[in-house]
Design a protein around this motif. Structure first.
Motif, PDB file in Angstrom:
ATOM      1  N   UNK A  74       0.867  -1.176   0.000  1.00 59.09           N
ATOM      2  CA  UNK A  74       0.000   0.000   0.000  1.00 59.09           C
ATOM      3  C   UNK A  74       0.909   1.233   0.000  1.00 59.09           C
ATOM      4  N   UNK A  75       0.951   1.908  -1.142  1.00 63.28           N
ATOM      5  CA  UNK A  75       1.881   3.015  -1.319  1.00 63.28           C
ATOM      6  C   UNK A  75       1.437   4.271  -0.578  1.00 63.28           C
ATOM      7  N   UNK A  76       0.173   4.340  -0.222  1.00 60.78           N
ATOM      8  CA  UNK A  76      -0.351   5.509   0.483  1.00 60.78           C
ATOM      9  C   UNK A  76      -1.042   5.078   1.770  1.00 60.78           C
ATOM     10  N   UNK A  77      -0.238   4.555   2.690  1.00 63.42           N
ATOM     11  CA  UNK A  77      -0.746   4.136   3.997  1.00 63.42           C
ATOM     12  C   UNK A  77      -0.423   5.228   5.021  1.00 63.42           C
ATOM     13  N   UNK A  78      -1.398   5.530   5.865  1.00 64.08           N
ATOM     14  CA  UNK A  78      -1.254   6.612   6.833  1.00 64.08           C
ATOM     15  C   UNK A  78      -1.839   6.194   8.177  1.00 64.08           C
ATOM     16  N   UNK A  79      -1.417   6.893   9.222  1.00 62.73           N
ATOM     17  CA  UNK A  79      -2.055   6.746  10.525  1.00 62.73           C
ATOM     18  C   UNK A  79      -2.998   7.922  10.735  1.00 62.73           C
ATOM     19  N   UNK A 341      -0.805  -0.773  -4.494  1.00 60.99           N
ATOM     20  CA  UNK A 341      -2.118  -0.136  -4.394  1.00 60.99           C
ATOM     21  C   UNK A 341      -1.933   1.323  -4.006  1.00 60.99           C
ATOM     22  N   UNK A 342      -2.580   2.208  -4.738  1.00 58.94           N
ATOM     23  CA  UNK A 342      -2.399   3.642  -4.504  1.00 58.94           C
ATOM     24  C   UNK A 342      -3.485   4.246  -3.626  1.00 58.94           C
ATOM     25  N   UNK A 343      -4.609   3.543  -3.433  1.00 58.55           N
ATOM     26  CA  UNK A 343      -5.683   4.090  -2.598  1.00 58.55           C
ATOM     27  C   UNK A 343      -5.217   4.286  -1.152  1.00 58.55           C
ATOM     28  N   UNK A 344      -5.872   5.213  -0.453  1.00 61.27           N
ATOM     29  CA  UNK A 344      -5.539   5.467   0.946  1.00 61.27           C
ATOM     30  C   UNK A 344      -5.843   4.230   1.798  1.00 61.27           C
ATOM     31  N   UNK A 385     -11.635   8.862  -0.554  1.00 61.34           N
ATOM     32  CA  UNK A 385     -10.756   9.755  -1.307  1.00 61.34           C
ATOM     33  C   UNK A 385     -10.213  10.872  -0.413  1.00 61.34           C
ATOM     34  N   UNK A 386     -10.436  10.734   0.896  1.00 67.54           N
ATOM     35  CA  UNK A 386      -9.904  11.671   1.872  1.00 67.54           C
ATOM     36  C   UNK A 386      -9.901  10.982   3.234  1.00 67.54           C
ATOM     37  N   UNK A 387      -9.147  11.541   4.171  1.00 68.35           N
ATOM     38  CA  UNK A 387      -9.215  11.014   5.537  1.00 68.35           C
ATOM     39  C   UNK A 387      -8.888  12.112   6.536  1.00 68.35           C
ATOM     40  N   UNK A 406      -7.262  17.340   7.413  1.00 70.49           N
ATOM     41  CA  UNK A 406      -7.890  16.539   6.378  1.00 70.49           C
ATOM     42  C   UNK A 406      -6.924  16.435   5.202  1.00 70.49           C
ATOM     43  N   UNK A 407      -6.788  15.209   4.680  1.00 68.67           N
ATOM     44  CA  UNK A 407      -5.908  15.009   3.531  1.00 68.67           C
ATOM     45  C   UNK A 407      -6.675  14.359   2.398  1.00 68.67           C
ATOM     46  N   UNK A 408      -6.516  14.918   1.204  1.00 69.22           N
ATOM     47  CA  UNK A 408      -6.994  14.298  -0.019  1.00 69.22           C
ATOM     48  C   UNK A 408      -5.770  13.969  -0.862  1.00 69.22           C
TER      49      UNK A 408
END
Length: 482
Positions: A74-79, A341-344, A385-387, A406-408
């Protein structure tokens, strides 16, 4: 020639035996294919997303790279909260900090939240459950309601193993290996959380900061560590005063204040990461030796990101990507394939994903989502598409400003609400987040719109609190008002 009847009877019996054996073999194969998977969840502390050798020319993580090559990245993984205690509760509960309301200095997570942590649900469903390593969180109820094997550890350089002091990373690996060996002799599936302390700094040791097994001491000794992005004096000077005097700056002074210090400490941080990578490789080899590798899912991630002199700051806590973004690798040997995977993906997605892998229902109150649809599909019709992210911790002993944002894919908004300061970044044109657009007139509409959108999440997540947490917050607010 006439065939004796006795021979025909023998031939018929043999045919029936073969049919029965074939049916038995098919049933056995189907039974094996339908086995619930074992799940090995590995969590490193302060491991940010780009410190893997697949993303870096300097960091050496061959075992994690091999895991990535065999699995899904997952290329766009965040906490959703960039600090260990809150993030680890979010991983267990599938809830944001705003909802579970746990961080350092807070009461234990509520009874409802605690009963729905994924290990408790798996244990009740018949899994053997284990936990080893860093804990430093508080859940309501008894630990044996969640774990059959529970070995929480405070941070230390070494621990005693069979009469000998060994590096803590090796000790955690050994505890995990012991659980896997014991669990593999039973007839139940198992789930194990392995929480490494590394590469977290030893904050009381301001001289060396990072510790690791001695065999890693020479790693990176012949490497010149690249300068951190946006780490010039001008990058620091653009910050508001409350960030210039924050804990991020204080810790930077004994980690990265000089070039010599920067080279030495970052190399120690990299060695701590490589020691975790080595432990991951050992556990993977153990699974192979026990013939468990064909039915054991491995998940690897970090509990938050980590600044290494970006903006001349250290640590985490803030809303920049170096604080929020983490590696996330999932290897499912039952469906071997490499996929990026590019999705958040978020830390609150871990619990529902683990339950989904085990074939268990996901609690309706979870705020994360199972990642399995992304793993299995070429395209997913609906995905976030945001978190929303935040950091609510306000310690008296350290200047760490609370924030939310908030990040998109295109924009990031951050509100340091106690300091009356906001940030807006154009991530498409400014991925390093160098230019704050929030105070430019032409971006006021966007800044205000993202603020309103973030506040919608705050209301939603506060309303999702259990009655116990709501009453606790109401009581605390009453005390504060008096």
């Amino acid at each position: 020639m006439k065939v004796p009847i006795s021979f025909l009877i023998i031939l018929l019996n043999c045919f029936q035996v073969c049919l029965v054996k074939a049916e038995t073999d098919e049933e056995s194969a189907a039974s094996i294919d339908n086995r619930p998977p074992n799940i090995l969840f590995i969590l490193a502390d302060d491991h940010r997303w780009d410190l893997l050798s697949r993303n870096s020319s300097q960091v050496q993580t061959p075992n994690l790279d091999a895991l990535a090559n065999e699995g899904v990245v997952f290329e766009n993984a965040f906490v959703t909260t960039p600090i260990c205690a809150s993030s680890r509760i979010s991983i267990l509960t599938g809830l944001t900090e705003r909802t579970h309301d746990f961080t350092f200095g807070r009461p234990p997570t509520g009874k409802e939240e605690s009963s729905n942590v994924y290990p408790a649900l798996l244990k009740r469903a018949g899994y053997t459950t284990g936990f080893v390593g860093k804990y430093e969180i508080k859940l309501s109820g008894e630990d044996d309601e969640r774990f059959d094997y529970f070995k929480p550890l405070l941070q230390s350089k070494t621990n005693e193993w069979e009469g000998t002091q060994i590096p803590q990373t090796h000790y955690i690996r050994n505890l995990a290996s012991k659980f896997i060996k014991q669990a593999s002799t039973g007839d139940k599936p198992w789930v194990l959380a392995v929480n490494f302390w590394n590469p977290h700094a030893h904050d009381t040791d301001k001289e060396d900061q990072f510790h690791y097994p001695p065999e890693f001491d020479s790693m990176y000794s012949d490497v010149d560590i690249a300068k951190a992005n946006i780490s010039d004096d001008k990058d620091f000077e653009t910050l508001p005063d409350f960030l210039k005097t924050s804990m991020g700056r204080i810790r930077r002074e004994y980690r990265f204040a000089t070039e010599e210090m920067y080279q030495r400490i970052v190399k120690r941080h990299y060695r701590a990461i490589s020691s975790v990578d080595d432990a991951v490789g050992s556990l993977n080899e153990l699974l192979k030796s026990l013939h468990l590798d064909d039915n054991t899912i491995i998940i690897y991630t970090g509990d938050n990101g980590y600044a290494l002199n970006e903006r001349q700051l250290a640590g985490k806590w803030f809303g920049w990507d170096e604080d929020l973004r983490v590696p996330l690798i999932i290897k499912d040997p039952r469906n071997p394939k490499h996929k990026e995977i590019s999705e958040f993906a978020l830390n609150i997605d871990i619990a529902p994903t683990i339950l989904d892998f085990a074939g268990l229902p996901i609690p309706a109150g979870y705020q994360g989502s199972s990642l399995i649809p992304l793993i299995g599909a070429e395209e997913v019709d609906e995905w976030r598409d945001e978190f929303f992210f935040e950091h609510m911790y306000q310690p008296k002993r350290a200047p760490i400003p609370p924030m939310y944002g908030l990040r998109t894919a295109h924009w990031k908004f951050v509100n340091f609400y106690k300091n009356d300061y906001v940030q807006l970044y154009d991530l498409e044109n400014d991925p390093l987040e160098t230019t704050n657009l929030a105070y430019e007139e032409k971006y006021q509409y966007l800044t205000n719109g993202l603020l309103q959108r973030a506040n919608v999440y705050i209301e939603k997540y506060e309303n999702a609190r259990s009655e116990e947490v709501k009453s606790r917050k109401s009581f605390e607010n009453t005390l504060l008002s008096n």
